[in-house]
Motif scaffolding. Structure first.
Motif, PDB file in Angstrom:
ATOM      1  N   UNK A  15       0.744  -1.002   0.020  1.00 28.91           N
ATOM      2  CA  UNK A  15       0.057  -0.144  -0.555  1.00 28.91           C
ATOM      3  C   UNK A  15       0.582   1.407   0.010  1.00 28.91           C
ATOM      4  N   UNK A  16       0.767   2.374  -1.412  1.00 28.46           N
ATOM      5  CA  UNK A  16       1.144   3.141  -1.325  1.00 28.46           C
ATOM      6  C   UNK A  16       0.618   5.168  -1.286  1.00 28.46           C
ATOM      7  N   UNK A  17       1.041   5.518  -0.620  1.00 34.45           N
ATOM      8  CA  UNK A  17       0.417   7.298  -0.988  1.00 34.45           C
ATOM      9  C   UNK A  17       1.131   7.822  -1.731  1.00 34.45           C
ATOM     10  N   UNK A  18       0.005   8.599  -2.511  1.00 31.23           N
ATOM     11  CA  UNK A  18       0.363   9.740  -3.169  1.00 31.23           C
ATOM     12  C   UNK A  18      -0.153  11.451  -2.158  1.00 31.23           C
ATOM     13  N   UNK A  19       1.488  11.398  -1.859  1.00 35.74           N
ATOM     14  CA  UNK A  19       0.748  12.481  -0.732  1.00 35.74           C
ATOM     15  C   UNK A  19       1.161  14.038  -2.039  1.00 35.74           C
ATOM     16  N   UNK A  97      -4.865   8.247  -2.289  1.00 36.40           N
ATOM     17  CA  UNK A  97      -5.150   9.513  -1.940  1.00 36.40           C
ATOM     18  C   UNK A  97      -4.983   9.094  -0.917  1.00 36.40           C
ATOM     19  N   UNK A  98      -4.523  10.802  -0.208  1.00 42.37           N
ATOM     20  CA  UNK A  98      -4.155  10.705   1.925  1.00 42.37           C
ATOM     21  C   UNK A  98      -4.361  12.171   1.868  1.00 42.37           C
ATOM     22  N   UNK A 118       9.899  16.881  -1.737  1.00 47.72           N
ATOM     23  CA  UNK A 118       8.453  17.126  -2.277  1.00 47.72           C
ATOM     24  C   UNK A 118       9.098  17.748  -3.345  1.00 47.72           C
ATOM     25  N   UNK A 119       8.974  17.290  -4.240  1.00 46.12           N
ATOM     26  CA  UNK A 119       9.568  18.008  -6.193  1.00 46.12           C
ATOM     27  C   UNK A 119       8.145  17.915  -6.687  1.00 46.12           C
ATOM     28  N   UNK A 120       8.005  18.576  -7.763  1.00 42.92           N
ATOM     29  CA  UNK A 120       6.735  19.011  -8.833  1.00 42.92           C
ATOM     30  C   UNK A 120       7.183  17.853  -9.743  1.00 42.92           C
ATOM     31  N   UNK A 121       5.763  17.435 -10.775  1.00 38.78           N
ATOM     32  CA  UNK A 121       5.832  16.767 -11.520  1.00 38.78           C
ATOM     33  C   UNK A 121       7.004  16.248 -12.223  1.00 38.78           C
ATOM     34  N   UNK A 122       7.028  17.851 -12.782  1.00 40.39           N
ATOM     35  CA  UNK A 122       8.189  18.282 -13.409  1.00 40.39           C
ATOM     36  C   UNK A 122       9.547  17.823 -13.212  1.00 40.39           C
ATOM     37  N   UNK A 123       9.452  17.782 -12.292  1.00 45.69           N
ATOM     38  CA  UNK A 123      11.165  17.784 -11.414  1.00 45.69           C
ATOM     39  C   UNK A 123      11.327  16.421 -11.580  1.00 45.69           C
ATOM     40  N   UNK A 138       2.032   9.730 -13.080  1.00 46.03           N
ATOM     41  CA  UNK A 138       0.435  10.154 -13.889  1.00 46.03           C
ATOM     42  C   UNK A 138      -0.523  10.207 -13.089  1.00 46.03           C
ATOM     43  N   UNK A 139      -0.678   9.337 -12.400  1.00 49.75           N
ATOM     44  CA  UNK A 139      -2.054   9.803 -11.536  1.00 49.75           C
ATOM     45  C   UNK A 139      -2.779  11.509 -10.727  1.00 49.75           C
ATOM     46  N   UNK A 140      -1.308  11.459 -11.029  1.00 56.15           N
ATOM     47  CA  UNK A 140      -1.934  13.355 -10.114  1.00 56.15           C
ATOM     48  C   UNK A 140      -1.800  14.246 -11.101  1.00 56.15           C
ATOM     49  N   UNK A 141      -1.409  13.721 -12.417  1.00 56.83           N
ATOM     50  CA  UNK A 141      -2.774  14.682 -13.689  1.00 56.83           C
ATOM     51  C   UNK A 141      -3.767  13.959 -13.804  1.00 56.83           C
ATOM     52  N   UNK A 142      -3.754  12.328 -14.266  1.00 61.59           N
ATOM     53  CA  UNK A 142      -5.295  12.340 -14.007  1.00 61.59           C
ATOM     54  C   UNK A 142      -5.987  12.782 -13.247  1.00 61.59           C
ATOM     55  N   UNK A 143      -6.003  13.012 -11.778  1.00 59.97           N
ATOM     56  CA  UNK A 143      -6.865  13.132 -11.217  1.00 59.97           C
ATOM     57  C   UNK A 143      -7.271  14.513 -10.878  1.00 59.97           C
TER      58      UNK A 143
END
Length: 147
Positions: A15-19, A97-98, A118-123, A138-143
């Motif tokens: 189980x992983x978190x997208x923070x 998502x948390x 912490x990184x921007x998606x581009x970084x 990819x999920x950051x963008x999709x959601x």
């Protein structure tokens, strides 16, 4: 007739978190205790026997980052087959998502990760990412998690 020898097979539930905070994603760098030292991943890890994945992601994030999180939802279920010398592994990974509820960012000591940043998606795309982290970005963008 030659004997057919099959490779040992392992299935691993994790189980992983997208923070996401301030248009940045939290990623953790893997150590030599993994097969991917120096690569970056999402915070999280193995669901212990009998443990609910919701509890596992909260525990793993706390261990790796020092942050206290609560589960919002499961964003994705990722399934990937890895082939190693002498074995195969089927990784089934829940990506959550948390919400960050508290705590201060600190690093795991002598664990599977050594730093979290912490990184921007581009970084993040310029970092050596494991496949799971690429899915997370990819999920950051999709959601629409970052405006």
């Amino acid at each position: 007739m030659p004997e057919v020898v099959s490779k040992p097979e392992v299935q691993r539930l994790a189980a992983y978190a997208l923070i996401v905070k301030d248009a940045k994603v939290l990623l953790c760098r893997l150590t030599a205790l993994t097969g991917s030292a120096g690569m970056w991943t999402l915070p999280g890890g193995k669901v212990e026997f009998g443990e609910h994945p919701d509890n596992a992601v909260v525990r793993e994030v706390r261990e790796e980052t020092g942050l206290k999180v609560s589960v919002k939802s499961v964003l994705s279920v990722n399934s990937e087959l890895f082939h190693f010398t002498g074995s195969r592994m089927h990784a089934v990974r829940l990506i959550y998502a948390v919400n960050v509820e508290g705590g201060e960012l600190q690093f795991e000591k002598e664990g599977t990760t050594d730093i979290c940043e912490w990184y921007t998606p581009e970084e993040a795309r310029r970092l050596p990412l494991v496949s799971l982290a690429k899915v997370g970005i990819r999920l950051v963008k999709e959601h629409g998690l970052i405006a």
